[in-house]
Design a protein around this motif. Structure first.
Motif, PDB file in Angstrom:
ATOM      1  N   LYS A   1       6.509 -27.807  -7.992  1.00 47.40           N
ATOM      2  CA  LYS A   1       5.204 -27.140  -7.930  1.00 47.40           C
ATOM      3  C   LYS A   1       5.252 -25.846  -8.754  1.00 47.40           C
ATOM      4  O   LYS A   1       4.287 -25.510  -9.462  1.00 47.40           O
ATOM      5  N   VAL A   2       6.384 -25.138  -8.671  1.00 48.97           N
ATOM      6  CA  VAL A   2       6.551 -23.934  -9.494  1.00 48.97           C
ATOM      7  C   VAL A   2       6.463 -24.300 -10.977  1.00 48.97           C
ATOM      8  O   VAL A   2       5.782 -23.614 -11.758  1.00 48.97           O
ATOM      9  N   LYS A   3       7.139 -25.370 -11.354  1.00 50.11           N
ATOM     10  CA  LYS A   3       7.085 -25.820 -12.747  1.00 50.11           C
ATOM     11  C   LYS A   3       5.655 -26.142 -13.163  1.00 50.11           C
ATOM     12  O   LYS A   3       5.208 -25.769 -14.259  1.00 50.11           O
ATOM     13  N   SER A   4       4.949 -26.824 -12.276  1.00 49.78           N
ATOM     14  CA  SER A   4       3.562 -27.183 -12.569  1.00 49.78           C
ATOM     15  C   SER A   4       2.690 -25.941 -12.744  1.00 49.78           C
ATOM     16  O   SER A   4       1.883 -25.849 -13.675  1.00 49.78           O
ATOM     17  N   ASP A   5       2.859 -24.974 -11.856  1.00 45.30           N
ATOM     18  CA  ASP A   5       2.051 -23.747 -11.940  1.00 45.30           C
ATOM     19  C   ASP A   5       2.351 -22.969 -13.212  1.00 45.30           C
ATOM     20  O   ASP A   5       1.445 -22.413 -13.848  1.00 45.30           O
ATOM     21  N   LEU A   6       3.625 -22.899 -13.576  1.00 50.07           N
ATOM     22  CA  LEU A   6       4.001 -22.146 -14.778  1.00 50.07           C
ATOM     23  C   LEU A   6       3.440 -22.797 -16.030  1.00 50.07           C
ATOM     24  O   LEU A   6       2.831 -22.130 -16.877  1.00 50.07           O
ATOM     25  N   THR A   7       3.663 -24.095 -16.159  1.00 51.55           N
ATOM     26  CA  THR A   7       3.199 -24.764 -17.376  1.00 51.55           C
ATOM     27  C   THR A   7       1.680 -24.792 -17.449  1.00 51.55           C
ATOM     28  O   THR A   7       1.106 -24.878 -18.541  1.00 51.55           O
ATOM     29  N   GLY A   8       1.027 -24.683 -16.297  1.00 48.43           N
ATOM     30  CA  GLY A   8      -0.439 -24.655 -16.290  1.00 48.43           C
ATOM     31  C   GLY A   8      -1.019 -23.376 -16.876  1.00 48.43           C
ATOM     32  O   GLY A   8      -2.218 -23.317 -17.174  1.00 48.43           O
ATOM     33  N   GLN A   9      -0.167 -22.352 -17.035  1.00 52.27           N
ATOM     34  CA  GLN A   9      -0.629 -21.077 -17.594  1.00 52.27           C
ATOM     35  C   GLN A   9      -0.530 -21.033 -19.112  1.00 52.27           C
ATOM     36  O   GLN A   9      -1.032 -20.103 -19.740  1.00 52.27           O
ATOM     37  N   LYS A  10       0.122 -22.022 -19.708  1.00 52.93           N
ATOM     38  CA  LYS A  10       0.377 -21.958 -21.143  1.00 52.93           C
ATOM     39  C   LYS A  10      -0.895 -21.972 -21.974  1.00 52.93           C
ATOM     40  O   LYS A  10      -0.941 -21.392 -23.063  1.00 52.93           O
ATOM     41  N   ALA A  11      -1.933 -22.618 -21.456  1.00 50.01           N
ATOM     42  CA  ALA A  11      -3.177 -22.681 -22.221  1.00 50.01           C
ATOM     43  C   ALA A  11      -3.746 -21.291 -22.485  1.00 50.01           C
ATOM     44  O   ALA A  11      -4.358 -21.050 -23.534  1.00 50.01           O
ATOM     45  N   PHE A  12      -3.508 -20.360 -21.548  1.00 49.29           N
ATOM     46  CA  PHE A  12      -4.017 -19.002 -21.713  1.00 49.29           C
ATOM     47  C   PHE A  12      -3.231 -18.222 -22.758  1.00 49.29           C
ATOM     48  O   PHE A  12      -3.694 -17.208 -23.268  1.00 49.29           O
ATOM     49  N   LEU A  13      -2.019 -18.716 -23.067  1.00 48.71           N
ATOM     50  CA  LEU A  13      -1.177 -18.008 -24.038  1.00 48.71           C
ATOM     51  C   LEU A  13      -1.177 -18.682 -25.401  1.00 48.71           C
ATOM     52  O   LEU A  13      -0.665 -18.113 -26.366  1.00 48.71           O
ATOM     53  N   THR A  14      -1.716 -19.877 -25.480  1.00 50.21           N
ATOM     54  CA  THR A  14      -1.733 -20.593 -26.763  1.00 50.21           C
ATOM     55  C   THR A  14      -3.174 -20.737 -27.249  1.00 50.21           C
ATOM     56  O   THR A  14      -3.663 -19.907 -28.007  1.00 50.21           O
ATOM     57  N   ASP A  15      -3.883 -21.739 -26.747  1.00 49.39           N
ATOM     58  CA  ASP A  15      -5.263 -21.939 -27.187  1.00 49.39           C
ATOM     59  C   ASP A  15      -6.146 -20.750 -26.827  1.00 49.39           C
ATOM     60  O   ASP A  15      -7.100 -20.430 -27.545  1.00 49.39           O
ATOM     61  N   GLY A  16      -5.852 -20.101 -25.732  1.00 51.84           N
ATOM     62  CA  GLY A  16      -6.695 -18.994 -25.293  1.00 51.84           C
ATOM     63  C   GLY A  16      -6.265 -17.647 -25.816  1.00 51.84           C
ATOM     64  O   GLY A  16      -6.880 -16.619 -25.503  1.00 51.84           O
ATOM     65  N   ALA A  17      -5.210 -17.616 -26.629  1.00 47.44           N
ATOM     66  CA  ALA A  17      -4.686 -16.329 -27.076  1.00 47.44           C
ATOM     67  C   ALA A  17      -5.697 -15.560 -27.929  1.00 47.44           C
ATOM     68  O   ALA A  17      -5.823 -14.329 -27.824  1.00 47.44           O
ATOM     69  N   ALA A  18      -6.400 -16.284 -28.782  1.00 53.68           N
ATOM     70  CA  ALA A  18      -7.350 -15.601 -29.662  1.00 53.68           C
ATOM     71  C   ALA A  18      -8.475 -14.953 -28.870  1.00 53.68           C
ATOM     72  O   ALA A  18      -9.010 -13.912 -29.244  1.00 53.68           O
ATOM     73  N   ILE A  19      -8.813 -15.570 -27.731  1.00 52.61           N
ATOM     74  CA  ILE A  19      -9.874 -14.999 -26.898  1.00 52.61           C
ATOM     75  C   ILE A  19      -9.314 -13.849 -26.074  1.00 52.61           C
ATOM     76  O   ILE A  19      -9.943 -12.804 -25.907  1.00 52.61           O
ATOM     77  N   ALA A  20      -8.076 -14.046 -25.564  1.00 56.24           N
ATOM     78  CA  ALA A  20      -7.474 -13.021 -24.726  1.00 56.24           C
ATOM     79  C   ALA A  20      -7.114 -11.769 -25.508  1.00 56.24           C
ATOM     80  O   ALA A  20      -7.188 -10.657 -25.000  1.00 56.24           O
ATOM     81  N   LEU A  21      -6.697 -11.962 -26.763  1.00 55.38           N
ATOM     82  CA  LEU A  21      -6.312 -10.825 -27.600  1.00 55.38           C
ATOM     83  C   LEU A  21      -7.044 -10.883 -28.943  1.00 55.38           C
ATOM     84  O   LEU A  21      -6.452 -11.075 -29.998  1.00 55.38           O
ATOM     85  N   PRO A  22      -8.353 -10.732 -28.956  1.00 54.38           N
ATOM     86  CA  PRO A  22      -9.121 -10.873 -30.198  1.00 54.38           C
ATOM     87  C   PRO A  22      -8.749  -9.829 -31.245  1.00 54.38           C
ATOM     88  O   PRO A  22      -8.885 -10.062 -32.446  1.00 54.38           O
ATOM     89  N   ALA A  23      -8.252  -8.680 -30.800  1.00 56.20           N
ATOM     90  CA  ALA A  23      -7.932  -7.624 -31.757  1.00 56.20           C
ATOM     91  C   ALA A  23      -6.781  -8.025 -32.679  1.00 56.20           C
ATOM     92  O   ALA A  23      -6.626  -7.450 -33.753  1.00 56.20           O
ATOM     93  N   THR A  24      -5.969  -8.988 -32.266  1.00 52.35           N
ATOM     94  CA  THR A  24      -4.824  -9.348 -33.098  1.00 52.35           C
ATOM     95  C   THR A  24      -5.237  -9.982 -34.416  1.00 52.35           C
ATOM     96  O   THR A  24      -4.443 -10.069 -35.347  1.00 52.35           O
ATOM     97  N   GLU A  25      -6.470 -10.423 -34.508  1.00 55.32           N
ATOM     98  CA  GLU A  25      -6.938 -11.041 -35.743  1.00 55.32           C
ATOM     99  C   GLU A  25      -7.213 -10.005 -36.829  1.00 55.32           C
ATOM    100  O   GLU A  25      -7.129 -10.306 -38.021  1.00 55.32           O
TER     101      GLU A  25
END
Length: 253
Positions: free
Chosen positions: A92-116
């Protein structure tokens, strides 16, 4: 082999009573032989025949005592299904951790727009953070998965070992119990006819003890190998910064 909790409990719970049953039977055989009042039958058996029976009973008693000592050293299996439950927790820990990856990959541009558009040196560090932390999650999630697999396999090893011991005990007591019963119920004047049977019982008991010892040896070797594999998996620090979670500070910010 898939063993349910009910099957495991029912089988392991019989080990103690079966041990006591067999111990009582062997002791009864010895008592009957040692305390039998031969009376007019005193000369029926020559000393050699009586010695054969006495030796067989002594060997039987000693081998059984050795077996009881070996099983006692294993202690109790406790409740190995705890390992299976803990395995589920770590998965379950593994599942929860890997479930956060979308926020750091596909969602990174939205989460950190200034990096562009941010050109300051700090920006380059922060821009690398999503990818670095995503890789770190892969490493931590992998370890959680490895630990979950190890707990599951270890729990199953314990379950299989004690279940096999229990089943072997049930099978053997049924086999040896017939010889013990024959000895106890048979007229002593007929003991000469079952000397070979008593000797065979000793031989079967030796085989039984060796079978149990091999089960223990195989499981111990398997457990040691699994522990080494787990240590090797945890030695992989991929995704970390020298074993630490990626932060702007240790990434050079």
């Amino acid at each position: 082999m898939t063993v349910t909790e009910e099957e495991f409990s029912a089988t392991v719970e019989q080990i103690g009573p079966k041990q006591e049953e067999m111990t009582g039977g062997i002791n009864s055989c010895i008592d009957k032989f040692n305390n039998y009042d031969w009376g007019c039958w005193a000369n029926t058996f020559d000393s050699g025949t009586q010695d054969k029976i006495a030796t067989a009973l002594t060997d039987l008693s000693q081998m059984w005592a050795d077996f009881l000592e070996e099983v006692a050293q294993l202690m109790s299996p406790g409740w190995p299904f705890w390992f299976l439950d803990s395995s589920d927790d770590w998965l379950k820990v593994k599942s929860d951790l890997t479930g956060q990856k979308a926020f750091l990959t596909d969602g990174a541009a939205i989460a950190l727009p200034a990096t562009e558009s941010w050109e300051a040196p700090e920006a380059r560090v922060y821009k690398a953070m999503p990818g670095a932390q995503s890789a770190a999650i892969d490493g931590v999630a992998g370890n959680a998965g490895d630990l979950g697999d190890h707990l599951h396999d270890h729990g199953m090893q314990i379950i299989d070992l004690w279940f096999d011991i229990g089943m072997a005990m049930i099978d053997y007591v049924q086999l040896a119990g017939e010889s013990v019963a024959n000895f106890l119920t048979l007229d002593p004047t007929k003991w000469l006819d079952i000397v070979s049977e008593i000797v065979d019982t000793v031989s079967n008991l030796i085989d039984f003890v060796q079978q149990i010892l091999q089960l223990i040896k195989d499981q111990w070797t398997s457990t040691q190998n699994a522990m080494y594999d787990l240590k090797a998996d945890f030695a992989d620090l991929s995704g970390s910064v020298a074993g630490a979670w990626p932060t702007p500070a240790n990434l050079g910010g």
